[in-house]
Design a protein around this motif. Structure first.
Motif, PDB file in Angstrom:
ATOM      1  N   ALA A  80       0.826  -1.205   0.000  1.00  0.00           N
ATOM      2  CA  ALA A  80       0.000   0.000   0.000  1.00  0.00           C
ATOM      3  C   ALA A  80       0.860   1.255   0.000  1.00  0.00           C
ATOM      4  CB  ALA A  80      -0.922   0.000   1.212  1.00  0.00           C
ATOM      5  N   GLY A  81       0.695   2.070  -1.029  1.00  0.00           N
ATOM      6  CA  GLY A  81       1.438   3.318  -1.143  1.00  0.00           C
ATOM      7  C   GLY A  81       2.823   3.186  -1.722  1.00  0.00           C
ATOM      8  N   CYS A  82       3.206   1.987  -2.124  1.00  0.00           N
ATOM      9  CA  CYS A  82       4.556   1.781  -2.668  1.00  0.00           C
ATOM     10  C   CYS A  82       4.656   2.382  -4.068  1.00  0.00           C
ATOM     11  CB  CYS A  82       4.882   0.294  -2.705  1.00  0.00           C
ATOM     12  SG  CYS A  82       6.553  -0.079  -3.275  1.00  0.00           S
ATOM     13  N   ASP A  83       5.658   3.224  -4.294  1.00  0.00           N
ATOM     14  CA  ASP A  83       5.909   3.811  -5.612  1.00  0.00           C
ATOM     15  C   ASP A  83       6.253   2.685  -6.582  1.00  0.00           C
ATOM     16  OD1 ASP A  83       6.354   5.544  -7.651  1.00  0.00           O
ATOM     17  OD2 ASP A  83       8.271   6.301  -6.897  1.00  0.00           O
ATOM     18  N   THR A  84       5.499   2.549  -7.669  1.00  0.00           N
ATOM     19  CA  THR A  84       5.530   1.338  -8.486  1.00  0.00           C
ATOM     20  C   THR A  84       5.900   1.615  -9.933  1.00  0.00           C
ATOM     21  OG1 THR A  84       3.830   0.349  -7.069  1.00  0.00           O
ATOM     22  CG2 THR A  84       4.161  -0.659  -9.224  1.00  0.00           C
ATOM     23  N   VAL A  85       6.769   0.757 -10.456  1.00  0.00           N
ATOM     24  CA  VAL A  85       7.130   0.771 -11.869  1.00  0.00           C
ATOM     25  C   VAL A  85       6.130  -0.101 -12.617  1.00  0.00           C
ATOM     26  CG1 VAL A  85       8.906   0.270 -13.580  1.00  0.00           C
ATOM     27  CG2 VAL A  85       9.560   1.081 -11.296  1.00  0.00           C
ATOM     28  N   VAL A 133      -1.065 -13.123  -1.393  1.00  0.00           N
ATOM     29  CA  VAL A 133      -0.144 -12.806  -0.306  1.00  0.00           C
ATOM     30  C   VAL A 133       1.288 -12.971  -0.793  1.00  0.00           C
ATOM     31  CG1 VAL A 133      -1.755 -13.428   1.505  1.00  0.00           C
ATOM     32  CG2 VAL A 133      -0.282 -15.190   0.534  1.00  0.00           C
ATOM     33  N   GLY A 134       2.206 -12.274  -0.122  1.00  0.00           N
ATOM     34  CA  GLY A 134       3.610 -12.353  -0.522  1.00  0.00           C
ATOM     35  C   GLY A 134       4.286 -13.569   0.057  1.00  0.00           C
ATOM     36  N   SER A 135       3.924 -14.723  -0.469  1.00  0.00           N
ATOM     37  CA  SER A 135       4.426 -15.977   0.090  1.00  0.00           C
ATOM     38  C   SER A 135       5.779 -16.387  -0.486  1.00  0.00           C
ATOM     39  CB  SER A 135       3.408 -17.099  -0.158  1.00  0.00           C
ATOM     40  OG  SER A 135       3.166 -17.230  -1.550  1.00  0.00           O
ATOM     41  N   VAL A 136       6.260 -15.664  -1.482  1.00  0.00           N
ATOM     42  CA  VAL A 136       7.517 -16.014  -2.143  1.00  0.00           C
ATOM     43  C   VAL A 136       8.478 -14.837  -2.021  1.00  0.00           C
ATOM     44  CG1 VAL A 136       8.594 -16.679  -4.320  1.00  0.00           C
ATOM     45  CG2 VAL A 136       6.324 -17.524  -3.755  1.00  0.00           C
ATOM     46  N   PRO A 168       9.683  -4.338  -2.098  1.00  0.00           N
ATOM     47  CA  PRO A 168      10.873  -4.440  -1.251  1.00  0.00           C
ATOM     48  C   PRO A 168      10.497  -4.656   0.211  1.00  0.00           C
ATOM     49  CG  PRO A 168      10.446  -2.159  -1.791  1.00  0.00           C
ATOM     50  CD  PRO A 168       9.456  -2.972  -2.568  1.00  0.00           C
ATOM     51  N   GLU A 169      11.385  -5.322   0.898  1.00  0.00           N
ATOM     52  CA  GLU A 169      11.215  -5.539   2.329  1.00  0.00           C
ATOM     53  C   GLU A 169      12.522  -5.205   3.046  1.00  0.00           C
ATOM     54  OE1 GLU A 169       9.227  -8.997   5.171  1.00  0.00           O
ATOM     55  OE2 GLU A 169      10.312  -9.568   3.365  1.00  0.00           O
ATOM     56  N   PRO A 170      12.518  -4.223   3.957  1.00  0.00           N
ATOM     57  CA  PRO A 170      11.360  -3.518   4.513  1.00  0.00           C
ATOM     58  C   PRO A 170      10.767  -2.509   3.544  1.00  0.00           C
ATOM     59  CG  PRO A 170      13.376  -2.566   5.337  1.00  0.00           C
ATOM     60  CD  PRO A 170      13.782  -3.783   4.552  1.00  0.00           C
ATOM     61  N   ALA A 171       9.553  -2.058   3.850  1.00  0.00           N
ATOM     62  CA  ALA A 171       8.851  -1.119   2.977  1.00  0.00           C
ATOM     63  C   ALA A 171       9.650   0.167   2.816  1.00  0.00           C
ATOM     64  CB  ALA A 171       7.471  -0.807   3.555  1.00  0.00           C
ATOM     65  N   GLY A 172       9.669   0.678   1.576  1.00  0.00           N
ATOM     66  CA  GLY A 172      10.331   1.934   1.292  1.00  0.00           C
ATOM     67  C   GLY A 172      11.788   1.804   0.906  1.00  0.00           C
ATOM     68  N   ALA A 173      12.335   0.592   0.991  1.00  0.00           N
ATOM     69  CA  ALA A 173      13.747   0.422   0.638  1.00  0.00           C
ATOM     70  C   ALA A 173      13.979   0.660  -0.847  1.00  0.00           C
ATOM     71  CB  ALA A 173      14.213  -0.977   1.032  1.00  0.00           C
ATOM     72  N   ASP A 174      13.073   0.203  -1.687  1.00  0.00           N
ATOM     73  CA  ASP A 174      13.158   0.392  -3.131  1.00  0.00           C
ATOM     74  C   ASP A 174      11.750   0.570  -3.672  1.00  0.00           C
ATOM     75  OD1 ASP A 174      16.065  -0.060  -3.904  1.00  0.00           O
ATOM     76  OD2 ASP A 174      15.684  -1.901  -2.774  1.00  0.00           O
ATOM     77  N   ARG A 175      11.667   0.783  -4.991  1.00  0.00           N
ATOM     78  CA  ARG A 175      10.372   0.891  -5.640  1.00  0.00           C
ATOM     79  C   ARG A 175       9.784  -0.499  -5.849  1.00  0.00           C
ATOM     80  NH1 ARG A 175      10.505   4.601 -10.850  1.00  0.00           N
ATOM     81  NH2 ARG A 175       8.300   4.804 -10.325  1.00  0.00           N
ATOM     82  N   GLN A 217      15.199  -9.690   0.211  1.00  0.00           N
ATOM     83  CA  GLN A 217      14.563  -8.469   0.688  1.00  0.00           C
ATOM     84  C   GLN A 217      13.488  -7.984  -0.269  1.00  0.00           C
ATOM     85  OE1 GLN A 217      17.349  -5.420   1.798  1.00  0.00           O
ATOM     86  NE2 GLN A 217      18.460  -6.747   3.213  1.00  0.00           N
ATOM     87  N   ALA A 218      12.826  -8.942  -0.912  1.00  0.00           N
ATOM     88  CA  ALA A 218      11.688  -8.604  -1.770  1.00  0.00           C
ATOM     89  C   ALA A 218      10.664  -9.725  -1.692  1.00  0.00           C
ATOM     90  CB  ALA A 218      12.130  -8.393  -3.216  1.00  0.00           C
TER      91      ALA A 218
END
Length: 395
Positions: A80-85, A133-136, A168-175, A217-218
């Motif tokens: 949510a709110g992640c700047d996306t390509v 869900v982000g299971s991978v 990215p994980e944590p949030a905000g680390a990358d787009r 980290q993604a």
């Protein structure tokens, strides 16, 4: 003996009787004309009100349905709110939103491009996978290319044509980045997802994801088949409601006409602005509720960013309004002035939910290029509030 001669009365009407008849006839004609004119005015007003009601209700229902479905797979705090390509060969583009004065293209169930007194552009994003869900996770660094390596097992239920959202994980680390599964490589590389470009994979490009991700980290989310990815953008131009959509043929690059005589659409975010020691929006904890309405992004979570990821996660509901006008304009008076409508309509005037301050908006209903004064039309306003159903349910 002389007999008196009296003049013989001739047949017909006298001048006085004729004048009386003419006056009575003119009065009757005047009355009949007024009666017919009033009946025609009432008929036009009734038909115009009926047209406006039908068009307005249909427009509101269409957008309300999108709002009710919005958010599948997009409510994770990493997303949510992640700047996306995002790149679409068919021409659809993500809606911009300001973050600290700079436009980004965030993932969110709803994005409002505020038009002030003029119509807004309202976008709703929906995936089709109920288990997105982000299971991978990735296992190797990604800096480019047409594949990404995941965990040491084949990604479960990832099929060619599915749309991937890499965050990215944590949030905000990358787009974040959106792409489409072209294939899962065969063993022994069956832990690798390929997203090579091709005619069947409209969201893939030769440049790859267009973002970088560090090892482990993604997270990779499956939003479902690309043909059912419902990214919709509603707008109004020249009194016509328009729709751009990823899942409607011919509507990705240029919007298609949906309903006429809709002069404006407006929307407001419903933010949860509570400050709690350990804020938890889960329904069995604090829940999420509207505390402030705004047509633009605000600093809802109280951090250093206005329009940051945390602010998008605080969106609990969206308030929608449609302004429709009658199909036919009413005739002006003898001085050339219309009075069917004397003031621009206002929307969002009521306090809802109870105790939440309303933020009214005056709507400019004049249609560009229309030679007829906007005051010659009658208008109807339709409003609703839609709770974002995934706002409370987060992994």
């Amino acid at each position: 003996m002389t007999t008196a001669l009296f003049p013989r009365r001739r047949g017909g009407f006298s001048l006085v009787e004729l004048m009386v008849s003419v006056v009575v006839g003119m009065l009757a004609l005047l009355f009949a004309t007024r009666l017919i004119t009033n009946a025609e005015v009432n008929r036009n007003a009734s038909l115009g009100g009926s047209d406006a009601m039908q068009n307005g209700m249909l427009a509101l229902f269409s957008m309300q349905n999108d709002a009710a479905q919005a958010g599948w797979g997009l409510n994770d705090p990493l997303v949510a709110g992640c700047d996306t390509v995002f790149t679409d060969a068919n021409g659809y583009t993500l809606a911009p939103a300001p973050r600290n004065g700079v436009d980004i293209t965030p993932m969110s169930a709803v994005i409002i491009e505020d038009g002030g007194a003029n119509p807004d552009r309202i976008s709703f994003y929906t995936g089709s996978s109920p288990a997105a869900v982000g299971s991978v996770k990735n296992t190797q660094q990604y800096t480019g290319g047409s594949s990404i390596r995941t965990t040491s097992r084949p990604p479960y239920n990832f099929n060619p044509g599915d749309v991937l959202l890499v965050a990215p994980e944590p949030a905000g680390a990358d787009r974040c980045a959106l792409a489409q599964v072209a294939s899962i490589l065969p063993a022994p590389n069956d832990d690798t997802i390929d997203f090579s470009p091709g005619g069947a994979y409209r969201f893939n490009t030769a440049a790859g994801l267009g973002a970088t991700f560090q090892p482990s980290q993604a997270r990779i989310y499956n939003l479902g088949p690309g043909s059912r990815l419902a990214f919709h953008s509603w707008s109004v131009n020249n009194g016509i409601l328009l729709l751009r959509a990823t899942d409607l043929a011919g509507a990705s690059q240029q919007p298609v006409s949906v309903i006429d005589n809709v002069v404006s659409i407006k929307a407001q975010y419903g933010f949860d602005t509570r400050v709690l020691p350990s804020y938890d929006p889960a329904p069995d904890k604090d829940g999420i509720q509207v505390g402030q309405w705004s047509s633009t992004m605000i600093n809802a979570d109280g951090d250093a960013d206005t329009g940051g990821a945390g602010d998008f996660q605080r969106i609990a509901a969206v308030r929608l309004a449609v302004v429709a006008r009658s199909k036919s304009a009413e005739k002006p008076d003898s001085h050339g002035r219309c009075s069917a409508t004397t003031a621009q309509p206002q929307v969002f005037t009521s306090a809802a939910p109870a105790g939440v301050t309303a933020v009214p908006v005056t709507v400019n209903v004049a249609v560009a290029g229309d030679p007829i004064d906007w005051k010659c039309y009658r208008y109807r306003v339709f409003e609703t509030i839609v709770s974002l159903r995934n706002a409370e349910w987060r992994p």
